[in-house]
Write a protein that holds these residues in place. Structure first.
Motif, PDB file in Angstrom:
ATOM      1  N   LEU A 164       0.824  -1.211   0.000  1.00 52.55           N
ATOM      2  CA  LEU A 164       0.000   0.000   0.000  1.00 52.55           C
ATOM      3  C   LEU A 164       0.858   1.261   0.000  1.00 52.55           C
ATOM      4  N   ALA A 191      -6.851  -1.877   4.120  1.00 51.49           N
ATOM      5  CA  ALA A 191      -7.232  -1.672   2.721  1.00 51.49           C
ATOM      6  C   ALA A 191      -8.727  -1.499   2.503  1.00 51.49           C
ATOM      7  N   GLY A 199      -2.022   6.177  -5.782  1.00 50.97           N
ATOM      8  CA  GLY A 199      -3.210   5.341  -5.659  1.00 50.97           C
ATOM      9  C   GLY A 199      -3.655   5.117  -4.233  1.00 50.97           C
ATOM     10  N   THR A 200      -4.828   4.529  -4.108  1.00 46.22           N
ATOM     11  CA  THR A 200      -5.401   4.147  -2.822  1.00 46.22           C
ATOM     12  C   THR A 200      -5.763   2.663  -2.881  1.00 46.22           C
ATOM     13  N   PRO A 201      -6.034   2.031  -1.743  1.00 42.62           N
ATOM     14  CA  PRO A 201      -6.416   0.616  -1.766  1.00 42.62           C
ATOM     15  C   PRO A 201      -7.612   0.328  -2.679  1.00 42.62           C
ATOM     16  N   ALA A 202      -8.540   1.261  -2.799  1.00 42.61           N
ATOM     17  CA  ALA A 202      -9.712   1.053  -3.653  1.00 42.61           C
ATOM     18  C   ALA A 202      -9.334   0.950  -5.130  1.00 42.61           C
ATOM     19  N   ASP A 203      -8.118   1.373  -5.499  1.00 43.40           N
ATOM     20  CA  ASP A 203      -7.654   1.307  -6.882  1.00 43.40           C
ATOM     21  C   ASP A 203      -7.083  -0.061  -7.252  1.00 43.40           C
ATOM     22  N   LEU A 231       1.851   1.748  -3.544  1.00 51.47           N
ATOM     23  CA  LEU A 231       0.673   2.223  -4.258  1.00 51.47           C
ATOM     24  C   LEU A 231       0.424   3.703  -3.970  1.00 51.47           C
ATOM     25  N   ALA A 232       0.488   4.102  -2.716  1.00 53.72           N
ATOM     26  CA  ALA A 232       0.274   5.507  -2.345  1.00 53.72           C
ATOM     27  C   ALA A 232       1.324   6.404  -2.990  1.00 53.72           C
ATOM     28  N   LEU A 256      -5.537   3.663 -12.031  1.00 50.74           N
ATOM     29  CA  LEU A 256      -5.751   5.021 -11.539  1.00 50.74           C
ATOM     30  C   LEU A 256      -6.286   5.897 -12.662  1.00 50.74           C
TER      31      LEU A 256
END
Length: 132
Positions: free
Chosen positions: A60, A101, A68-72, A63-64, A131
């Motif tokens: 994560l 997440a 991005g976020t966990p929902a992505d 990703l951040a 994204l």
């Protein structure tokens, strides 16, 4: 960006994953496999849940850093050295996932591995995010 989670009624009800994720967006993020490495490159955690939590947090964080976020997350693959232990800890691992997440579950698979790159690692996660 849009992720549509698809869970057909004729398939077994998913628990902690989605059967399919349809993604539309402008950027794909391919996330490298993450284990329970700390900032100095040492595997931390004496239990599978501790290592899973750190590996997920590392995934994560990457990703951040990519925006991005966990929902992505559209897809996550989990590599486990001991699939039976992973199944035994599944309820706790699910709680860790939901805490870090959320409940927007990606398409997922758990793959048994003889060993991982880091000999002390019991679990590794990689993923794909979409994204805007």
């Amino acid at each position: 960006m849009s992720l549509e989670r698809v869970n057909p009624a004729e398939l077994s009800p998913p628990t902690g994953f989605s059967h399919a994720v349809v993604a539309t967006g402008r950027r794909l993020v391919f996330l490298a496999g993450q284990t329970a490495l700390d900032g100095s490159g040492k595997v931390v955690g004496d239990t599978l849940p501790e290592q899973f939590e750190r590996a997920l947090a590392n995934l994560l964080a990457a990703l951040a850093a990519s925006g991005g976020t966990p929902a992505d997350l559209a897809r996550v693959t989990v590599y486990a050295v001991d699939v039976a232990a992973y199944r035994d800890h599944a309820p706790e691992l699910g709680r860790i996932w939901r805490r870090l997440a959320g409940r927007d579950f990606p398409a997922m698979a758990v793959i048994g591995a003889v060993r991982l790159w880091d000999e002390r690692a019991w679990v590794e996660l990689d993923g794909i995010a979409v994204l805007d």
